[in-house]
Scaffold this motif. Structure first.
Motif, PDB file in Angstrom:
ATOM      1  N   GLN A 125       0.831  -1.206   0.000  1.00 17.04           N
ATOM      2  CA  GLN A 125       0.000   0.000   0.000  1.00 17.04           C
ATOM      3  C   GLN A 125       0.865   1.256   0.000  1.00 17.04           C
ATOM      4  OE1 GLN A 125      -3.465   0.135  -0.300  1.00 17.04           O
ATOM      5  NE2 GLN A 125      -2.856   2.234  -0.735  1.00 17.04           N
ATOM      6  N   GLN A 170      -6.305   5.207  -3.478  1.00 12.16           N
ATOM      7  CA  GLN A 170      -5.214   4.692  -2.649  1.00 12.16           C
ATOM      8  C   GLN A 170      -5.287   5.247  -1.231  1.00 12.16           C
ATOM      9  OE1 GLN A 170      -3.615   2.213  -3.672  1.00 12.16           O
ATOM     10  NE2 GLN A 170      -4.413   2.394  -5.755  1.00 12.16           N
ATOM     11  N   ASN A 192      -7.978   3.252   0.424  1.00  8.58           N
ATOM     12  CA  ASN A 192      -7.435   1.922   0.723  1.00  8.58           C
ATOM     13  C   ASN A 192      -6.505   1.979   1.928  1.00  8.58           C
ATOM     14  OD1 ASN A 192      -8.807   0.891  -1.448  1.00  8.58           O
ATOM     15  ND2 ASN A 192      -7.040   0.849  -2.819  1.00  8.58           N
TER      16      ASN A 192
END
Length: 401
Positions: A160, A231, A234
């Motif tokens: 990530q 992102q 996330n």
């Protein structure tokens, strides 16, 4: 010669008048056309000036609009860049928490495995698959599961972070291009007709193949913004997951650690109670051994005490057997002595209690040895559980990760 000197042909006055009129008409017509052309030229000049001014004004407005669009998207990209940078920094702190948690799991696992190894040194009947061993095995399995989970989560976090940095790179590149474009359009906005040192640019109106449509231009930045948002979302979800995992794993570790410690305390108490009972039995056996030894000594003394009367009776019989002739009479004395000797001998032979007492003494000695050996087994177990294992486990302290 006469023909050479002949006068040229002359025009008629009407022709002369007509020619002059034609000159006048032609001149006036030319003058009129010229005047019309001049008027048209001035009109065209005025129209071109107005058109040029209008076109330039429109271009200036469009440049200003374009600058505002670029500023808008630049601000959007700046905001998203700031958000993704901040989110990445926060996620890095969560990564550090995961790494510390992963490191913190190693010592408890090593200690649990050492405890299992130490407890293999128990001997005899104490080498039992008890509750302590069951809880230690569970604790080791839980710790191994936690280490695997934290390792997988750490891999997710690293991925990530990579995705966040990729989105950050795209935003930075887009911002760099936006800054360059805005700088160029700012320069264009500052240009006026009076700007010095301007020159014609050859092929300025040439449209090359690398031009993109306004829609593609908007879509490009919009994709970068959406990717950054995705992102970031996330990353937020992953941080929530990490928080939950770290909280749950810390609770699980504390729970199982306490369960093992309680099992150890209970087992130590149980072994101490068993050892105390064995020591009580040993004391009882030793007391009984002392009593039996006294009993044997008393029996031996009682037997020894019968030797005097037996010797007296036998000596009397021996002496009376030397009586001469008819005096060697089987009288009442002789009969009593014979009965006395037989009775004493019979009584001595009937005292088998000494042998039984000695047998019991041997049995007590065997019980004493067995109890002493079992007490040593319990002492060994207590040393392993209470000294080696429990003291080692005192160093295990599980904080919130």
């Amino acid at each position: 010669m006469a023909r050479l000197l002949q006068d040229p042909s002359k025009f008629h006055p009407s022709e002369w008048a007509t020619a002059n009129m034609m000159q006048r008409v032609s001149t006036e017509s030319q003058k009129s056309r010229s005047e019309c052309m001049i008027a048209e030229s001035w009109r065209l000049v005025d129209e071109i000036e107005k058109t040029t001014q209008k076109t330039q004004s429109d271009v200036n407005k469009k440049i200003e609009q374009r600058r505002e669009e670029i500023k808008f998207w630049k601000q959007e990209l700046d905001n998203k860049l700031e958000q993704i940078v901040h989110e990445t920094e926060v996620l890095l702190t969560f990564k550090n928490r995961l790494e510390r948690a992963l490191e913190s799991c190693k010592e408890p696992l090593v200690i649990a495995q050492k405890c299992l190894l130490y407890r293999q040194r128990r001997v005899g009947i104490d080498l039992v698959h008890d509750e302590v061993e069951q809880e230690l095995v569970k604790e080791a399995e839980v710790l191994q599961g936690i280490i695997a989970l934290l390792g997988h989560t750490l891999e997710q976090t690293n991925e990530q972070i990579r995705q966040n940095r990729s989105a950050k790179y795209n935003l930075e590149m887009d911002l760099k291009d936006k800054f360059t474009a805005l700088t160029i359009d700012d320069y264009c906005a500052r240009l006026t007709n009076d700007t010095p040192d301007m020159m014609y640019a050859d092929n300025a109106v040439k449209i090359e193949g690398n031009f993109v449509s306004p829609k593609d231009w908007v879509d490009f930045s919009n994709i970068n913004v959406e990717k950054a948002d995705k992102q970031r979302n996330n990353s937020l979800a992953l941080r929530a997951l990490i928080d939950g995992i770290l909280s749950q794993t810390a609770n699980d570790m504390r729970k199982h650690c306490e369960m093992v410690n309680v099992a150890f305390r209970n087992r130590v108490k149980e072994v101490k109670d068993a050892k105390h009972k064995l020591e009580t039995l040993l004391a009882m056996v030793m007391d009984e051994t002392a009593s039996q030894e006294k009993n044997i000594a008393a029996l031996k003394k009682a037997i020894a005490d019968k030797e005097g009367p037996a010797k007296v009776a036998q000596s009397r019989l021996e002496a009376r057997s030397h009586r001469p002739n008819v005096e060697l009479c089987y009288d009442r004395v002789q009969c009593s002595l014979m009965s006395e000797v037989q009775e004493i001998t019979k009584n001595i032979q009937r005292q088998d209690a000494l042998a039984q007492a000695e047998t019991e003494l041997k049995g007590l000695s065997r019980r004493q040895l067995s109890l002493e050996e079992e007490i040593k087994v319990k002492e060994n177990t207590l040393y392993i559980d209470e000294v080696l294992c429990m003291q080692m486990r005192e160093s295990v302290y599980i904080n919130n990760f």
